[in-house]
Enzyme design. Structure first.
Site, short mmCIF file in Angstrom:
data_model
loop_
_atom_site.label_atom_id
_atom_site.label_comp_id
_atom_site.label_asym_id
_atom_site.label_seq_id
_atom_site.Cartn_x
_atom_site.Cartn_y
_atom_site.Cartn_z
N GLY A 13 20.15 -51.85 82.24
CA GLY A 13 20.00 -52.56 83.41
C GLY A 13 21.04 -51.84 84.79
O GLY A 13 21.85 -51.19 84.16
N ARG A 27 30.14 -32.08 87.11
CA ARG A 27 30.65 -31.37 86.95
C ARG A 27 32.36 -30.91 86.13
O ARG A 27 32.45 -30.09 85.85
CB ARG A 27 31.14 -32.44 88.44
CG ARG A 27 30.76 -32.21 89.56
CD ARG A 27 31.33 -31.30 90.46
NE ARG A 27 29.37 -31.38 91.85
CZ ARG A 27 29.92 -31.71 92.20
NH1 ARG A 27 30.34 -31.93 93.35
NH2 ARG A 27 28.32 -31.50 93.75
N ARG A 74 15.44 -49.80 79.17
CA ARG A 74 15.67 -50.53 78.22
C ARG A 74 14.64 -50.42 76.83
O ARG A 74 13.70 -50.36 76.35
CB ARG A 74 16.26 -51.84 77.79
CG ARG A 74 17.11 -52.63 78.57
CD ARG A 74 16.65 -53.90 79.12
NE ARG A 74 17.92 -54.48 79.45
CZ ARG A 74 17.49 -54.67 81.16
NH1 ARG A 74 16.57 -55.07 81.38
NH2 ARG A 74 18.70 -55.23 81.79
N ASP A 105 25.91 -53.12 76.75
CA ASP A 105 26.15 -53.80 75.25
C ASP A 105 24.93 -52.56 74.82
O ASP A 105 25.11 -52.21 73.62
CB ASP A 105 25.77 -54.68 75.30
CG ASP A 105 26.49 -55.37 73.44
OD1 ASP A 105 27.36 -55.17 73.51
OD2 ASP A 105 25.98 -56.01 73.14
N THR A 127 27.74 -51.61 83.57
CA THR A 127 27.06 -53.57 83.85
C THR A 127 27.71 -54.12 85.08
O THR A 127 29.20 -54.24 84.73
CB THR A 127 26.48 -53.77 82.53
OG1 THR A 127 26.15 -55.41 82.45
CG2 THR A 127 27.91 -53.53 81.64
N ASP A 129 26.76 -57.08 84.75
CA ASP A 129 27.50 -58.32 84.59
C ASP A 129 29.19 -58.26 83.65
O ASP A 129 30.05 -59.25 83.76
CB ASP A 129 26.64 -58.90 82.62
CG ASP A 129 25.44 -58.39 83.34
OD1 ASP A 129 24.83 -59.16 83.97
OD2 ASP A 129 24.99 -58.54 82.52
N ASP A 131 30.29 -57.75 81.39
CA ASP A 131 30.18 -58.32 79.97
C ASP A 131 30.85 -57.34 78.69
O ASP A 131 30.25 -57.49 77.45
CB ASP A 131 29.23 -59.35 79.09
CG ASP A 131 27.92 -58.43 79.34
OD1 ASP A 131 28.15 -57.32 79.77
OD2 ASP A 131 26.60 -58.94 78.61
N ARG A 173 23.12 -62.12 82.69
CA ARG A 173 22.97 -62.71 81.79
C ARG A 173 22.99 -63.91 80.22
O ARG A 173 23.46 -64.93 81.59
CB ARG A 173 23.14 -61.73 80.96
CG ARG A 173 21.32 -61.40 79.74
CD ARG A 173 21.34 -60.14 78.54
NE ARG A 173 20.70 -59.10 79.77
CZ ARG A 173 20.25 -59.26 79.81
NH1 ARG A 173 19.00 -59.29 79.40
NH2 ARG A 173 18.96 -57.87 79.89
N GLU A 225 23.44 -67.02 85.92
CA GLU A 225 22.25 -67.92 85.49
C GLU A 225 22.42 -68.03 84.03
O GLU A 225 21.59 -68.79 83.59
CB GLU A 225 21.24 -66.50 85.67
CG GLU A 225 21.89 -65.35 84.60
CD GLU A 225 20.96 -64.09 84.58
OE1 GLU A 225 19.53 -64.18 84.91
OE2 GLU A 225 21.43 -62.95 84.60
N ARG A 255 21.87 -55.77 92.44
CA ARG A 255 22.28 -54.34 91.65
C ARG A 255 22.09 -53.33 92.27
O ARG A 255 22.79 -52.28 91.68
CB ARG A 255 21.34 -54.47 90.71
CG ARG A 255 21.64 -55.54 89.33
CD ARG A 255 21.63 -54.59 87.76
NE ARG A 255 19.25 -54.05 87.98
CZ ARG A 255 18.89 -55.02 87.14
NH1 ARG A 255 18.76 -55.55 85.73
NH2 ARG A 255 17.87 -53.96 86.92
O1 F6P Z 1 22.75 -56.84 82.56
C1 F6P Z 1 22.14 -56.38 84.15
C2 F6P Z 1 21.36 -57.38 84.50
O2 F6P Z 1 20.75 -57.21 85.64
C3 F6P Z 1 21.69 -58.79 84.27
O3 F6P Z 1 22.78 -59.40 84.65
C4 F6P Z 1 19.95 -60.15 83.74
O4 F6P Z 1 20.48 -60.81 83.52
C5 F6P Z 1 18.44 -58.49 83.73
O5 F6P Z 1 19.61 -57.32 83.71
C6 F6P Z 1 17.60 -58.54 84.35
O6 F6P Z 1 17.29 -56.89 83.77
P1 F6P Z 1 16.24 -56.79 84.45
O7 F6P Z 1 16.20 -56.10 85.37
O8 F6P Z 1 15.35 -56.59 83.33
O9 F6P Z 1 15.17 -57.73 85.15
#
Ligand code: F6P
Length: 323
Positions: A13, A27, A74, A105, A127, A129, A131, A173, A225, A255
């Site tokens: 993401g 750079r 991905r 990750d 990210t 997240d 995480d 996530r 979520e 995002r």
């Molecule tokens: O990992 C980043 C993220 O934005 C998560 O928070 C979310 O669950 C997921 O990606 C959403 O993925 P997509 O953009 O594939 O819908």
């Protein structure tokens, strides 16, 4: 081995600040006389040779732009041995002496796999997240948190006027770092995260009742979520108390946007550090922050670490929300 040419990619993401990081890698590489190639669409680009040469100008004026100029994806193909072998073939064919992979990750699992074939790879955590277990901070988290905070502040205005309850779903996530941080920053009535066990009556209904007893007439419930859907939580609140909550799923808006100063500066420092590591002969490392200091850790070790919500945040939230 002297490093002459490296590749940089963004994967998973997207996160605000990825562009600032790509710029920094390019750079820093050029500063040392190293050629830099951008690999498009994450690991897929390495499999299929989807690359472009990056010079000073190609990364001009992107430090302030959200998203990623390299596109992101991905890759399921890269999870197979066949895909990884093709990617190794691309590295050899193009003479790439190292790869810098910016992402989360999944990106690092790809980096780990590629490094087992002897390709030096450095991962940079990016990210929203937040995480990545080995790093306190990931590029994009700060901007995403500020975006969510701005949205919730706006929601609060209308919730206050109408004396309503709002249930807001925040991304993350399976992790609740973003929701917890945003909940603390917006003075939420309750915050639900997947890391903490949820007793609905105590953690939501009683908190609303307590707020009401204290004289409040509008309520903000923030839900990660990974802890449940805002729609279901709103329906449950409606069932149990005389409120008709409004639901907002912040979604992908979190995002996007101009990266914050913190994300830009950290992305720049991390990109610089990744190139320095490659130059120093390092391989299979993840850049991370530890107590505010940028450092790095072995990929295998970094991926085996565990992380959870800080107890301090849980305690502070508990105190702020009254019961
Ligand atoms: O990992 C980043 C993220 O934005 C998560 O928070 C979310 O669950 C997921 O990606 C959403 O993925 P997509 O953009 O594939 O819908």
């Amino acid at each position: 081995m002297a490093i002459k040419r490296i590749g940089v990619l963004t994967s998973g993401g997207d996160a605000p600040g990825m562009n600032a990081c790509v710029r920094s890698v390019v750079r820093s590489a050029l500063y040392h006389g190293i050629e830099c190639y951008g690999i498009r669409r994450g690991w897929n680009g390495l499999i299929h040779g989807d690359i472009l040469r990056l010079d000073e100008r190609s990364v001009g004026h992107i430090i302030n732009r959200g998203g990623t100029i390299l596109y992101t994806a991905r890759s399921t193909e890269f999870m197979t041995a066949e895909g990884q072998e093709k990617a190794v073939g691309t590295c050899k064919f193009l003479g790439l002496d190292g790869i810098i992979a910016i992402g989360g990750d999944g990106t690092f699992r790809g980096a780990q796999a590629l490094s087992k074939y002897g390709i030096p790879v450095i991962g940079i955590p990016a990210t929203i997240d937040n995480d990545i277990c080995c790093s306190n901070y990931c590029i994009g988290f700060d901007t995403a948190a500020n975006t969510a905070i701005e949205c919730i502040d706006k929601l609060r205005d209308t919730m206050q006027s109408h004396e309503r309850c709002s249930v807001v779903e925040v991304m993350g996530r399976n992790a609740g770092y973003l929701a917890m941080y945003v909940g603390l920053a917006t003075g939420a009535t309750a915050v639900l995260v997947p890391e903490e066990p949820i007793d609905f009556d105590h953690d939501v209904i009683e908190k609303i009742r307590q707020a009401r007893l204290n004289g409040f007439t509008h309520y903000m419930i923030v839900v990660a979520e990974g802890a449940g859907s805002a729609a279901q939580i709103a329906a449950k609140i409606k069932e149990e108390i005389d409120l008709d909550p409004r639901v907002t799923v912040l979604g992908h808006i979190q995002r996007g946007g101009t990266p914050s100063a913190r994300d830009r500066v950290n992305a720049t420092k991390m990109g610089y550090r990744a190139v320095e590591l490659l130059l120093g002969g390092a391989s299979s490392r993840i850049i991370c922050t530890h107590n505010g200091v940028i450092t790095d850790v072995d990929i295998d070790e970094g991926l085996s670490m565990a992380k959870s919500i800080q107890q301090e945040e849980v305690d502070v939230l508990q105190t702020m929300t009254g019961i």
